[in-house]
Write an enzyme that holds these catalytic residues in place. Structure first.
Site, PDB file in Angstrom:
ATOM      1  N   TYR A  45      33.767 -63.428 -52.113  1.00 40.26           N
ATOM      2  CA  TYR A  45      34.872 -62.471 -52.104  1.00 40.26           C
ATOM      3  C   TYR A  45      34.403 -61.068 -52.440  1.00 40.26           C
ATOM      4  O   TYR A  45      33.276 -60.870 -52.902  1.00 40.26           O
ATOM      5  CB  TYR A  45      35.974 -62.921 -53.077  1.00 40.26           C
ATOM      6  CG  TYR A  45      35.665 -62.674 -54.534  1.00 40.26           C
ATOM      7  CD1 TYR A  45      34.718 -63.431 -55.212  1.00 40.26           C
ATOM      8  CD2 TYR A  45      36.304 -61.657 -55.247  1.00 40.26           C
ATOM      9  CE1 TYR A  45      34.431 -63.201 -56.545  1.00 40.26           C
ATOM     10  CE2 TYR A  45      36.029 -61.424 -56.583  1.00 40.26           C
ATOM     11  CZ  TYR A  45      35.087 -62.196 -57.219  1.00 40.26           C
ATOM     12  OH  TYR A  45      34.801 -61.951 -58.544  1.00 40.26           O
ATOM     13  N   ARG A  64      27.307 -55.712 -49.939  1.00 43.48           N
ATOM     14  CA  ARG A  64      27.224 -56.836 -50.872  1.00 43.48           C
ATOM     15  C   ARG A  64      27.834 -58.095 -50.267  1.00 43.48           C
ATOM     16  O   ARG A  64      27.326 -59.209 -50.484  1.00 43.48           O
ATOM     17  CB  ARG A  64      27.912 -56.488 -52.194  1.00 43.48           C
ATOM     18  CG  ARG A  64      27.705 -57.567 -53.259  1.00 43.48           C
ATOM     19  CD  ARG A  64      28.220 -57.168 -54.613  1.00 43.48           C
ATOM     20  NE  ARG A  64      29.654 -56.934 -54.595  1.00 43.48           N
ATOM     21  CZ  ARG A  64      30.326 -56.347 -55.578  1.00 43.48           C
ATOM     22  NH1 ARG A  64      29.702 -55.944 -56.669  1.00 43.48           N
ATOM     23  NH2 ARG A  64      31.629 -56.171 -55.492  1.00 43.48           N
ATOM     24  N   ARG A 112      36.003 -83.440 -46.207  1.00 39.15           N
ATOM     25  CA  ARG A 112      35.334 -83.177 -47.474  1.00 39.15           C
ATOM     26  C   ARG A 112      33.997 -83.920 -47.574  1.00 39.15           C
ATOM     27  O   ARG A 112      33.957 -85.151 -47.568  1.00 39.15           O
ATOM     28  CB  ARG A 112      36.232 -83.569 -48.654  1.00 39.15           C
ATOM     29  CG  ARG A 112      35.670 -83.114 -49.994  1.00 39.15           C
ATOM     30  CD  ARG A 112      36.576 -83.462 -51.163  1.00 39.15           C
ATOM     31  NE  ARG A 112      36.027 -82.941 -52.406  1.00 39.15           N
ATOM     32  CZ  ARG A 112      35.014 -83.511 -53.069  1.00 39.15           C
ATOM     33  NH1 ARG A 112      34.469 -84.630 -52.616  1.00 39.15           N
ATOM     34  NH2 ARG A 112      34.549 -82.956 -54.186  1.00 39.15           N
ATOM     35  N   HIS A 114      29.824 -82.894 -49.280  1.00 35.57           N
ATOM     36  CA  HIS A 114      29.136 -81.807 -49.973  1.00 35.57           C
ATOM     37  C   HIS A 114      28.230 -80.923 -49.105  1.00 35.57           C
ATOM     38  O   HIS A 114      28.278 -79.708 -49.222  1.00 35.57           O
ATOM     39  CB  HIS A 114      28.341 -82.355 -51.165  1.00 35.57           C
ATOM     40  CG  HIS A 114      29.227 -82.748 -52.312  1.00 35.57           C
ATOM     41  ND1 HIS A 114      30.113 -83.801 -52.243  1.00 35.57           N
ATOM     42  CD2 HIS A 114      29.368 -82.225 -53.544  1.00 35.57           C
ATOM     43  CE1 HIS A 114      30.769 -83.911 -53.389  1.00 35.57           C
ATOM     44  NE2 HIS A 114      30.334 -82.958 -54.200  1.00 35.57           N
ATOM     45  N   LYS A 160      28.462 -63.145 -55.141  1.00 33.99           N
ATOM     46  CA  LYS A 160      29.871 -62.987 -55.541  1.00 33.99           C
ATOM     47  C   LYS A 160      30.706 -64.154 -55.022  1.00 33.99           C
ATOM     48  O   LYS A 160      31.480 -64.017 -54.066  1.00 33.99           O
ATOM     49  CB  LYS A 160      30.405 -61.632 -55.062  1.00 33.99           C
ATOM     50  CG  LYS A 160      31.638 -61.168 -55.829  1.00 33.99           C
ATOM     51  CD  LYS A 160      31.879 -59.701 -55.624  1.00 33.99           C
ATOM     52  CE  LYS A 160      33.231 -59.229 -56.117  1.00 33.99           C
ATOM     53  NZ  LYS A 160      33.419 -59.316 -57.560  1.00 33.99           N
ATOM     54  N   GLU A 193      26.742 -59.025 -68.840  1.00 34.79           N
ATOM     55  CA  GLU A 193      27.763 -58.151 -68.237  1.00 34.79           C
ATOM     56  C   GLU A 193      29.123 -58.629 -68.722  1.00 34.79           C
ATOM     57  O   GLU A 193      29.226 -59.591 -69.487  1.00 34.79           O
ATOM     58  CB  GLU A 193      27.686 -58.218 -66.707  1.00 34.79           C
ATOM     59  CG  GLU A 193      27.918 -59.605 -66.151  1.00 34.79           C
ATOM     60  CD  GLU A 193      27.781 -59.686 -64.623  1.00 34.79           C
ATOM     61  OE1 GLU A 193      28.010 -58.677 -63.940  1.00 34.79           O
ATOM     62  OE2 GLU A 193      27.469 -60.797 -64.135  1.00 34.79           O
ATOM     63  N   LEU A 218      25.979 -59.503 -61.583  1.00 34.11           N
ATOM     64  CA  LEU A 218      26.433 -59.043 -60.274  1.00 34.11           C
ATOM     65  C   LEU A 218      26.028 -57.574 -60.116  1.00 34.11           C
ATOM     66  O   LEU A 218      26.184 -56.786 -61.056  1.00 34.11           O
ATOM     67  CB  LEU A 218      27.959 -59.169 -60.188  1.00 34.11           C
ATOM     68  CG  LEU A 218      28.500 -58.819 -58.797  1.00 34.11           C
ATOM     69  CD1 LEU A 218      28.210 -59.955 -57.816  1.00 34.11           C
ATOM     70  CD2 LEU A 218      29.985 -58.541 -58.851  1.00 34.11           C
TER      71      LEU A 218
HETATM   72  N1  PLP Z   1      30.370 -58.170 -62.854  1.00 34.39           N
HETATM   73  C1  PLP Z   1      31.188 -59.165 -62.483  1.00 34.39           C
HETATM   74  C2  PLP Z   1      30.917 -60.543 -62.962  1.00 34.39           C
HETATM   75  C3  PLP Z   1      32.269 -58.914 -61.626  1.00 34.39           C
HETATM   76  O1  PLP Z   1      33.080 -59.930 -61.249  1.00 34.39           O
HETATM   77  C4  PLP Z   1      32.510 -57.593 -61.198  1.00 34.39           C
HETATM   78  C5  PLP Z   1      33.638 -57.288 -60.302  1.00 34.39           C
HETATM   79  O2  PLP Z   1      34.414 -58.116 -59.933  1.00 34.39           O
HETATM   80  C6  PLP Z   1      31.651 -56.579 -61.633  1.00 34.39           C
HETATM   81  C7  PLP Z   1      30.583 -56.899 -62.442  1.00 34.39           C
HETATM   82  C8  PLP Z   1      31.866 -55.155 -61.200  1.00 34.39           C
HETATM   83  O3  PLP Z   1      31.529 -55.024 -59.854  1.00 34.39           O
HETATM   84  P1  PLP Z   1      32.205 -53.901 -58.934  1.00 34.39           P
HETATM   85  O4  PLP Z   1      31.837 -52.589 -59.562  1.00 34.39           O
HETATM   86  O5  PLP Z   1      31.580 -54.099 -57.618  1.00 34.39           O
HETATM   87  O6  PLP Z   1      33.666 -54.145 -58.967  1.00 34.39           O
END
Ligand code: PLP
Length: 308
Positions: A45, A64, A112, A114, A160, A193, A218
């Site tokens: 997403y 991304r 379904r 895996h 993501k 983070e 991320l």
């Molecule tokens: N880290 C995580 C785990 C996130 O889910 C997000 C955004 O959803 C971010 C950092 C920030 O990323 P962005 O600046 O692309 O929104």
């Protein structure tokens, strides 16, 4: 009344969703019960900010998206240009001024099992919603509290994926503790983070510190935009490295970044006041530079789209 009817009723009038080539009333949009996104979180997403009707950091989000899909052996659901058209159409149909555009690509519906199916038709979903900017600006003016919690996520946080259970558990725990966000901590007591944000501190010497990109975090599009905005100003007191919980407690300032909030000051961590307990000058400067940079880039990309 069925739960579906309740849901439809609670949907603001006129909200439009996009599912696989169709624009539908939000409450009527759905996917198959054997969609792999639903069954396995086999899906990727993106969340993009829309400000004054303009998409922020569009290219960064699409870059991304392509990277995340590639990492799980999926292809882009549409060519990049077509995707941009649908995104703009969603903003238009939803009359979105300030809000968020949510985009999800799943590996589609399949019996379904895996392993990745040999052939599949991905599902592409988009939703849009407006954001209460007054609430965001209040957070920016006052700063927010974070708590630190163990990072129990998997080893590929750079992808993501929609499998966000550890993130939503930590965010919920933070809210129970009266904080807005949780900063996740690895086994060595370094902060990775936030649950949906990147984490930053400003040291006593005025150096901005944020964790280096790896499979543990991320690559925030906003993080990248902040670094680019600072580079354009010739600001180089930046260190991309891990920082510990103790270093964060002792920081002069702290802040977090995300598409949904931009740059938001952090004024308390685990109940300890950061700096003097109000948003610091460096954080405010970073916010100003980033928003100017992102708005200028969004304007330029809209002009390019309009002329092509
Ligand atoms: N880290 C995580 C785990 C996130 O889910 C997000 C955004 O959803 C971010 C950092 C920030 O990323 P962005 O600046 O692309 O929104």
């Amino acid at each position: 009344m069925s739960s579906r009817a309740i849901h439809a009723r609670a949907t603001p009038a006129g909200r439009i969703a996009y599912v696989d080539g169709r624009y539908l009333p939000h409450g009527a949009a759905s996917v198959h019960i054997e969609d792999r996104g639903l069954q396995f979180a086999d899906s990727i997403y993106e969340v993009c900010a829309v400000l004054e009707g303009q998409m922020m950091d569009e290219e960064g989000h699409l870059d991304r998206l392509a990277r995340s899909l590639g990492a799980i052996e999926m292809h882009m659901p549409l060519a990049r240009g077509a995707l941009k058209i649908v995104m703009r159409e969603m903003i238009r149909r939803n009359r979105l001024k300030d809000g968020l555009l949510y985009l999800q690509v799943t590996r589609g519906a399949h019996r379904r099992d895996h392993p990745f199916p040999k052939s599949y038709r991905s599902t592409l979903i988009m939703t849009a919603r407006s954001v209460n900017m007054a609430a965001v600006e209040k957070r920016r003016a006052e700063g927010i509290a974070v708590v630190t919690l163990p990072d129990i996520r998997w080893g590929r946080c750079d992808i993501k994926v929609t499998g966000l259970l550890p993130n939503i558990m930590a965010k919920s725990q933070a809210r129970k503790l009266g904080a807005f966000e949780a900063w996740l901590v690895d086994r060595d007591r370094f902060i990775t983070e936030g649950t949906s944000t990147n984490a930053w501190i400003v040291t006593g010497e005025g150096v901005l510190v944020t964790r280096k990109l790896s499979q543990n975090i991320l690559a925030g599009v906003t993080r990248l935009g902040v670094l680019a905005a600072l580079a354009r100003e010739g600001f180089n007191a930046i260190e991309e490295r891990a920082f510990s919980v103790e270093e964060a407690y002792a920081a002069r300032e702290a802040f977090m970044t995300s598409a949904s909030g931009g740059v938001i000051p952090v004024v308390s961590i685990d109940g300890r006041t950061i700096g003097n307990g109000s948003p610091g000058a460096s954080t405010q400067r970073v916010h100003a530079l980033y928003s100017e940079f992102a708005r200028a880039a969004a304007g330029a990309s809209r002009r390019t789209a309009a002329s092509s």
